[in-house]
Design an enzyme around this catalytic site. Sequence first.
Site, PDB file in Angstrom:
ATOM      1  CB  SER A 159      -4.761   3.254  16.492  1.00  0.00           C
ATOM      2  OG  SER A 159      -4.321   2.849  17.779  1.00  0.00           O
TER       3      SER A 159
ATOM      4  CE  LYS B 152      -2.772   2.742  12.646  1.00  0.00           C
ATOM      5  NZ  LYS B 152      -3.499   2.056  11.567  1.00  0.00           N
TER       6      LYS B 152
ATOM      7  CE1 TYR C 119      -0.092   1.480  14.416  1.00  0.00           C
ATOM      8  CE2 TYR C 119      -0.925   2.383  16.479  1.00  0.00           C
ATOM      9  CZ  TYR C 119      -1.060   1.514  15.404  1.00  0.00           C
ATOM     10  OH  TYR C 119      -2.157   0.679  15.321  1.00  0.00           O
TER      11      TYR C 119
ATOM     12  CB  VAL D  22      -1.011   0.039   1.181  1.00  0.00           C
ATOM     13  CG1 VAL D  22      -2.012  -1.109   1.090  1.00  0.00           C
ATOM     14  CG2 VAL D  22      -0.298   0.053   2.534  1.00  0.00           C
TER      15      VAL D  22
ATOM     16  CB  ALA E 150       2.792  10.983  13.567  1.00  0.00           C
TER      17      ALA E 150
ATOM     18  CG  ASN F   7      -7.370  -3.546   8.508  1.00  0.00           C
ATOM     19  OD1 ASN F   7      -7.649  -3.164   9.639  1.00  0.00           O
ATOM     20  ND2 ASN F   7      -6.708  -4.685   8.288  1.00  0.00           N
TER      21      ASN F   7
ATOM     22  CB  ILE G 277      -7.437  -5.904  18.361  1.00  0.00           C
ATOM     23  CG1 ILE G 277      -8.224  -4.577  18.418  1.00  0.00           C
ATOM     24  CG2 ILE G 277      -8.302  -7.038  17.805  1.00  0.00           C
ATOM     25  CD1 ILE G 277      -9.465  -4.560  19.285  1.00  0.00           C
TER      26      ILE G 277
HETATM   27  N1  LIG Z   1      -4.002  -5.168  17.004  1.00  0.00           N
HETATM   28  C1  LIG Z   1      -4.163  -4.027  17.670  1.00  0.00           C
HETATM   29  O1  LIG Z   1      -4.053  -3.977  18.916  1.00  0.00           O
HETATM   30  C2  LIG Z   1      -4.522  -2.767  16.926  1.00  0.00           C
HETATM   31  C3  LIG Z   1      -4.957  -1.659  17.677  1.00  0.00           C
HETATM   32  C4  LIG Z   1      -5.293  -0.489  17.007  1.00  0.00           C
HETATM   33  C5  LIG Z   1      -5.188  -0.423  15.631  1.00  0.00           C
HETATM   34  N2  LIG Z   1      -4.749  -1.501  14.943  1.00  0.00           N
HETATM   35  C6  LIG Z   1      -4.646  -1.378  13.472  1.00  0.00           C
HETATM   36  O2  LIG Z   1      -5.441  -2.390  12.888  1.00  0.00           O
HETATM   37  C7  LIG Z   1      -4.937  -2.654  11.572  1.00  0.00           C
HETATM   38  C8  LIG Z   1      -4.807  -4.149  11.393  1.00  0.00           C
HETATM   39  O3  LIG Z   1      -3.823  -4.622  12.304  1.00  0.00           O
HETATM   40  P1  LIG Z   1      -3.857  -6.073  12.946  1.00  0.00           P
HETATM   41  O4  LIG Z   1      -3.794  -5.899  14.400  1.00  0.00           O
HETATM   42  O5  LIG Z   1      -4.910  -6.876  12.330  1.00  0.00           O
HETATM   43  O6  LIG Z   1      -2.395  -6.569  12.515  1.00  0.00           O
HETATM   44  P2  LIG Z   1      -1.905  -7.760  11.587  1.00  0.00           P
HETATM   45  O7  LIG Z   1      -0.414  -7.690  11.569  1.00  0.00           O
HETATM   46  O8  LIG Z   1      -2.537  -9.027  12.026  1.00  0.00           O
HETATM   47  O9  LIG Z   1      -2.497  -7.355  10.169  1.00  0.00           O
HETATM   48  C9  LIG Z   1      -1.938  -6.296   9.421  1.00  0.00           C
HETATM   49  C10 LIG Z   1      -1.777  -6.766   7.987  1.00  0.00           C
HETATM   50  O10 LIG Z   1      -1.259  -5.665   7.209  1.00  0.00           O
HETATM   51  C11 LIG Z   1      -0.370  -6.208   6.257  1.00  0.00           C
HETATM   52  N3  LIG Z   1       0.566  -5.192   5.758  1.00  0.00           N
HETATM   53  C12 LIG Z   1       1.655  -4.697   6.409  1.00  0.00           C
HETATM   54  N4  LIG Z   1       2.312  -3.844   5.590  1.00  0.00           N
HETATM   55  C13 LIG Z   1       1.615  -3.797   4.428  1.00  0.00           C
HETATM   56  C14 LIG Z   1       1.796  -3.107   3.217  1.00  0.00           C
HETATM   57  N5  LIG Z   1       2.853  -2.297   3.025  1.00  0.00           N
HETATM   58  N6  LIG Z   1       0.894  -3.276   2.219  1.00  0.00           N
HETATM   59  C15 LIG Z   1      -0.155  -4.116   2.396  1.00  0.00           C
HETATM   60  N7  LIG Z   1      -0.385  -4.828   3.526  1.00  0.00           N
HETATM   61  C16 LIG Z   1       0.497  -4.652   4.529  1.00  0.00           C
HETATM   62  C17 LIG Z   1       0.357  -7.316   7.023  1.00  0.00           C
HETATM   63  O11 LIG Z   1       0.969  -8.231   6.117  1.00  0.00           O
HETATM   64  C18 LIG Z   1      -0.779  -7.914   7.841  1.00  0.00           C
HETATM   65  O12 LIG Z   1      -1.377  -9.019   7.184  1.00  0.00           O
HETATM   66  C19 LIG Z   1      -3.632  -1.882  11.459  1.00  0.00           C
HETATM   67  O13 LIG Z   1      -3.845  -0.685  10.753  1.00  0.00           O
HETATM   68  C20 LIG Z   1      -3.277  -1.591  12.904  1.00  0.00           C
HETATM   69  O14 LIG Z   1      -2.461  -0.457  13.026  1.00  0.00           O
HETATM   70  C21 LIG Z   1      -4.420  -2.675  15.548  1.00  0.00           C
END
Ligand SMILES: NC(=O)c1ccc[n+]([C@@H]2O[C@H](COP(=O)([O-])OP(=O)(O)OC[C@H]3O[C@@H](n4cnc5c(N)ncnc54)[C@H](O)[C@@H]3O)[C@@H](O)[C@H]2O)c1
Length: 265
Positions: free
Chosen positions: A141, A158, A154, A63, A156, A89, A187
Amino acid sequence: MLLKDKVALITGAGSGIGRASAIRFAKEGAKVMVADVRAETASNTAAEIEKAGGVAKSVSVDVRVGAEVERMVNETIRAFGRLDILFNNAGVFVPKTVVDTSEEEWDWVVDVCLKGVFFGCKYAIPQMIKQGGGVIINTASGAGIEGVPNLGAYQAAKGGVVIMSKGIALDFARHKIRCVSICPGVIETPIAENCNTVPAGASQLVWARTGNAHPLGRNGKPEEVGALAAFLASDEAGFITGVAVPIDGGFSAGAFAPPGRERPS
Ligand SMILES: NC(=O)c1ccc[n+]([C@@H]2O[C@H](COP(=O)([O-])OP(=O)(O)OC[C@H]3O[C@@H](n4cnc5c(N)ncnc54)[C@H](O)[C@@H]3O)[C@@H](O)[C@H]2O)c1
């Protein structure tokens, strides 16, 4: 079914929140394009959906690269004929203060989490305008709406996603395009392992500590975020746009002292 015959494109859908959302969207009747930088994980999610009787295809995308995001959007339209829902996402994080964050780490986090959302919107919105509407959900987030220690780049990125989503909602409301961000607390996903920021298997130890930081006393599940996203993407949420929706067990409600650390009354 909340999303019957809608076409949804979800980035970062090879794992965690994106994967759970792809599965939920398909159960709600959507045709889902599963996108991830790790192509094999994306095709695994798509295969799981198809095995359960849903409709899904997968595409690899980084992305951070505009041309790849444009190709991802075009492939979705070619495969399914339209694009109703874009769920930006994909995300990564580096647990460091701004002092300790290198320029490369800053660029990686900000490019995946913020520039990737920009590219997704840039290339999907013209198609949605052509179709007469659409929905964009951007994963921000809790760290995009509250200060959290040790997350310089992060935070900045989000925070940028939260405010950019509001602006997009205003810019394109007249085209019947809704745009929201979601703001999860902790999560239970493999994000830490996927970012090489913690040793393999250490997430469980981290989660044991973070559960109590949420007033509800636990971390969230990716399926709970998928359920929220499915609702926000659906026509049931047709009057909701321009908001940042927390899904965080009360984390963002205000100052909170975990049990045993309450202030003396
Ligand atoms: N898990 C948490 O506690 C939490 C909390 C707040 C926000 N988030 C946000 O939720 C979203 C999903 O995270 P998650 O917890 O499911 O993590 P995750 O690591 O399970 O999933 C994230 C996915 O993004 C993919 N990814 C990474 N870089 C990429 C790129 N350059 N192009 C395309 N895909 C890419 C990864 O391969 C992975 O499959 C993220 O934006 C994360 O910042 C997560």
